[in-house]
Design a protein around this motif. Sequence first.
Motif, PDB file in Angstrom:
ATOM      1  N   ILE A  50       0.828  -1.195   0.000  1.00  0.00           N
ATOM      2  CA  ILE A  50       0.000   0.000   0.000  1.00  0.00           C
ATOM      3  C   ILE A  50       0.865   1.248   0.000  1.00  0.00           C
ATOM      4  O   ILE A  50       0.613   2.207  -0.735  1.00  0.00           O
ATOM      5  N   GLN A  82       0.854   4.090  -2.996  1.00  0.00           N
ATOM      6  CA  GLN A  82       0.457   5.475  -2.795  1.00  0.00           C
ATOM      7  C   GLN A  82       1.618   6.437  -3.008  1.00  0.00           C
ATOM      8  O   GLN A  82       1.416   7.560  -3.441  1.00  0.00           O
ATOM      9  N   TRP A  88       0.755   9.020   5.477  1.00  0.00           N
ATOM     10  CA  TRP A  88       0.725   7.868   6.376  1.00  0.00           C
ATOM     11  C   TRP A  88      -0.723   7.525   6.737  1.00  0.00           C
ATOM     12  O   TRP A  88      -1.133   6.359   6.710  1.00  0.00           O
ATOM     13  N   ARG A 142      -3.420   8.191   5.088  1.00  0.00           N
ATOM     14  CA  ARG A 142      -4.138   7.630   3.934  1.00  0.00           C
ATOM     15  C   ARG A 142      -3.821   6.156   3.763  1.00  0.00           C
ATOM     16  O   ARG A 142      -4.704   5.340   3.509  1.00  0.00           O
ATOM     17  N   ALA A 180      -2.828   4.146   6.087  1.00  0.00           N
ATOM     18  CA  ALA A 180      -3.437   3.428   7.203  1.00  0.00           C
ATOM     19  C   ALA A 180      -4.911   3.179   6.923  1.00  0.00           C
ATOM     20  O   ALA A 180      -5.430   2.090   7.179  1.00  0.00           O
ATOM     21  N   PHE A 181      -5.568   4.178   6.354  1.00  0.00           N
ATOM     22  CA  PHE A 181      -6.988   4.006   6.063  1.00  0.00           C
ATOM     23  C   PHE A 181      -7.195   2.935   4.995  1.00  0.00           C
ATOM     24  O   PHE A 181      -8.084   2.091   5.109  1.00  0.00           O
ATOM     25  N   LEU A 236      -5.329   0.431   4.447  1.00  0.00           N
ATOM     26  CA  LEU A 236      -5.099  -0.864   5.098  1.00  0.00           C
ATOM     27  C   LEU A 236      -6.326  -1.285   5.893  1.00  0.00           C
ATOM     28  O   LEU A 236      -6.731  -2.450   5.874  1.00  0.00           O
ATOM     29  N   LEU A 237      -6.939  -0.316   6.574  1.00  0.00           N
ATOM     30  CA  LEU A 237      -8.125  -0.623   7.374  1.00  0.00           C
ATOM     31  C   LEU A 237      -9.264  -1.107   6.477  1.00  0.00           C
ATOM     32  O   LEU A 237      -9.919  -2.115   6.766  1.00  0.00           O
TER      33      LEU A 237
END
Lengths: 614, 210, 253
Positions: free
Chosen positions: C158, C162, C181, C183, C185-186, C188-189
């Motif tokens: 990811i 990005q 970071w 974005r 993380a989101f 990945l969520l």
Amino acid sequence: MLAEGGAAGAVLQVTGLEAVLDGGAGVGPVDLRLAPGEQVLVLGPSGAGKSTLLRCLHGAVPHAVPARVSGEVVVAGRAVAEHGVAALADVVGVLAQDPETGVCLSDVADEVAFPLENLGTPPAAIGPAVAAALGAAGAAHLAGRRTDALSGGELQRVALAAAVVARPRLLLLDEPTSLLDADGVAAVRAALAAARESTGAACVLVEHRLDALAGDAGVAGLPGRWVVLSADGRVTHDGPAAQVARDAGPELLARGCWLPEDVELAAALGGAVAGPGLRDRVLALASTAPPARGAGCDGVTGPRREVLLAARGLAVGRGPRGRRGRRGPAPEPVLRGVDLELRAGEVVALVGANGAGKSTLLTSLAGLLPPLAGTVAGVRPGLVVQNPEHQLAGRTVAAEVAVGLPPGPATDARVAAALARFGLAGLADRDPHRLSGGEQRRLSLAAMLVHDRPVLLADEPTFGLDRHGTAAVLGVLADEARAGRAVLLTCHDLRAVASVADRVLVIADGRLVADVDPLGLVRDPRLLDAARLRPSRLLRWLAVAVADAGRLRDALAALDARGGFAARDPGAARATPAAADPGVAPVAGEPGVAPAAGAPGAALAAGPAEVPAP
Amino acid sequence: MADGVGGGRRREPLALKDIVLMVVLGVVFGFLYWALVQAWNGLAVLMGPAGDLAQHVLLGGWLLVAPIAIAIIRRPGVGVIAEVLASVVEVVFLGSPVGPLLLVAALLQGLGSEIPFALGRYRRFGWARFAVSGLLGATLVFAWSAFRFGWFGQDVLVLRLVLQAASGVVLGGLLAKVVVDALHRTGVLDGFAIGRAAAAERPVVQRRAG
Amino acid sequence: MTPLEARNPTVKLLLLVAVSLVTLALLDPATLVLLYLLGLAAARWGAGVGPRRLLLAQVPFWSFGVGVLLVNALSRPGEALVAGGPFRVTHEGLVVGAALALRGLVIGVGTVAFLASTPPRDLMVSLTRHARLSPRYAYALLAGHRMLAGLPRQWATIRAAQRVRAPLGRDGRPRDGWRAWARSAFALLVASIRASERVALALESRGLSAGPRSVWRPVPLGAGDAALAGGVVGVLALVLAAGAVLAPAGGWW
Ligand SMILES: Nc1ncnc2c1ncn2[C@@H]1O[C@H](COP(=O)(O)OP(=O)(O)OP(=O)(O)O)[C@@H](O)[C@H]1O
Ligand SMILES: Nc1ncnc2c1ncn2[C@@H]1O[C@H](COP(=O)(O)OP(=O)(O)OP(=O)(O)O)[C@@H](O)[C@H]1O
Ligand SMILES: [Mg+2]
Ligand SMILES: [Mg+2]
């Protein structure tokens, strides 16, 4: 509850099933009766509802996925509506599309034992059953392994073993071979055959890569009964394979369904499926195919062209868990000694087995993974990763395309143009996560191409798409090359490679082993083996008949054009909707909800041509 | 943790999907926190003794899972279960050195985070409710930490409380709502209670034609 | 197999909880030091943790402990030992700080010993059998364990996906702020929540329910575990008693 009367002997009895999902997509009405051991293949374009139908059959819809369901599904005498998914586990085995989430536990043997434990099987009987199931799935050697260190093909075999270990009477298989190399497909094919033989299970199969799964047996290697869904989820055909293929072949092609090659050839060139003379018609086509690319702009080999990206002595790989700057063993390179050049105006394909290092190499070439040795020199490339969802960063489709561009009116205009080019203008305000797989793939291309990078790296760009979607994406890549950019793509589909690539790079055993043209690859069995690719019969015939790679591509393009659309040239598809479209082009009720299919831009309208059921 | 915890006697046990979701929230936030801490470590070492205090500023991050899970699953007990599952992930899978006592902290955090939503009968999910949720989660667990780490009697007790409460409101409350709203927009939550609640408010979707 | 590996996970977990609770009641640094040494021994020879790994595992506790010690020494009112400008170190502060730091060390080393000798699968199987944990929770957690193993790779993918569109910074590398970071993380969520639905369906279609189930390779619970429990409780009692008897009236310090 026992089904009454004549249905008593059926493994599966579906009556008037209709399911409407939250978004308004639906499937049905479906009526289906499966005798013990009977095999069914479900066909349909992307988004038709094939996966949804399978989910209805074991209760995942509506027990796990909310939906309005009417009608009745009875499996082995049990009404699915009254039993949960878990309560049917002793009679239904399910193999889902994604191997990564189809295997849930960390240990292979535990994973296969898990269904038996849940059924309360006496522990003493579990060990032998696990061994037998792993053996039948061709995965006996994996028994002691951890599942997080397995390749996709190995994972899929383990998932298959877990699906058959309880000796189900009905097997539901949703695209069991997507993303696998030829060895993986062969393993799944053998495992399926063994499992069916040993358990006598009836089977409902959804699959895109039909030829790969059927192997050399051709249509005979596939289930003998076909059920066809239209783009809006209605059953248009249900019958013996040969009959459906004969009656509806051309229509299915035009709708964007993947079909076995024999059927496709018969539909496109006339004659009976696998009938005599097919080979001659293919060869005739090869000799009469018009040159697809105009002379002059074509560049099968172009020594004069400018090198845009070059790698020298490149070694790539990732440390364990991707850690950098830690002490401990230096990461072992996945690939080493790679020298390659990408030149303006060419499409290059990168092929190799699962886990050979294709994605890793692309990431390194894109400058996102520091090389372990060697250098990458040239312009900053664009990269389209395998899973489009990983790339999403914007809140709306328009914002997604604008990510990384400086804000301003100039950007807005570029974004609008990119959306229009990829047929996404009507979706500009939607959340990108809410798009279908095909739409997301086009969006990821649009969002990268708007950056105008001279080099485009595309990882498995055609994965999971139907024929229209594949044709659209390959068309875009070819267009980019024609506009003077260099394109490098990875792909497990040899026909797609042959129809778009000017050059093929083969990686095997941690090295770049060959740099040939597609024809050279198809003609070299050792190379094919190293890349874990198996040419279909069509490609083998053409390989003997054509003079050079350009002619091979022309022949494939001509075949696509006969099949109702052109893979290489969106312009041609745009020009021939009438020829491709026996019915009326659909009027999508809502812009965003049209099925994911079709060529970019205006060519879209010719894609998901709806054909009224006969 | 038996099935049906907090579900009341007449209610169905939580769906497996909801349980796995809670575990995955614990896993992802545990991982992200780990990734963040990797980046943070250098900074913490530089801060020396102030590192002990600086941790308070980030404390709210540990509270995120409970309000997110409650807002998505909308069932009693979910906040507590989600925090406990997250702490198991933290200790057993990620090897957090805090040890089994983390479970106690998790119980308190979950309880604190859940109270405001329980008062709203799991139907109200406004900004204020999230803020109070973070505040309660942080203060309940503050009492426990103060006991464990012997903060009572320290000069900086009030400073600690203020820091943790503020962090709880912002990171453990308001941020949770931001995350939930963003997730909801993407459509990944359509299959969970939050998505069904939204679907129930819309007119029944007719099956669309091809 | 090391001695602790052969023992039942539920029993080990209960003992670890017991030790943790006991340390909470202790404010005597000497007793805590003794417990810490015993814990180190248990980790080294009971759970077979190599010296290097054991040492590395101690680093975070020590650095945390030093912080706790300093804050307490400086911030606790009491008899000043050293005073300089605004700072003063108190006797009470030092003792309490040392005890608090040692508590963390004892629990930490116990956790290291426990985790090094307990595979997650065995813990969950044992908890379902011996602590009546619902199998739906146990196997959801085990599925989470497998997902966790895949997260670093997914995270790398990811981040790469990005960063490729990020504008370049002055050093010629993609600019990388906390927004980027967040974005990632989101993303990945979102991907993980989608995966969670599929995993839940896979578990369910393999028959996982709250009902009775058999276990293929059960985790034994036997006399050895009783002996371990007796031993640990006995040693704990001895240490506490010794601490109480030997401690001079005014404490060690
Ligand atoms: N959980 C869901 N909730 C709402 N809509 C859904 C859900 N899953 C799928 N859909 C929609 O239902 C339609 C049918 O999807 P489905 O996955 O069954 O198609 P498919 O025929 O399997 O396509 P593909 O070949 O791409 O896998 C699509 O329009 C899809 O967007
Ligand atoms: N982030 C990562 N961390 C550690 N190992 C990785 C990571 N990504 C890939 N690998 C490993 O590196 C090797 C090459 O993987 P890569 O994804 O490049 O293969 P691939 O050729 O793209 O395969 P596929 O055809 O399945 O996509 C594999 O053995 C894989 O397990
Ligand atoms: Mg599907
Ligand atoms: Mg790859």
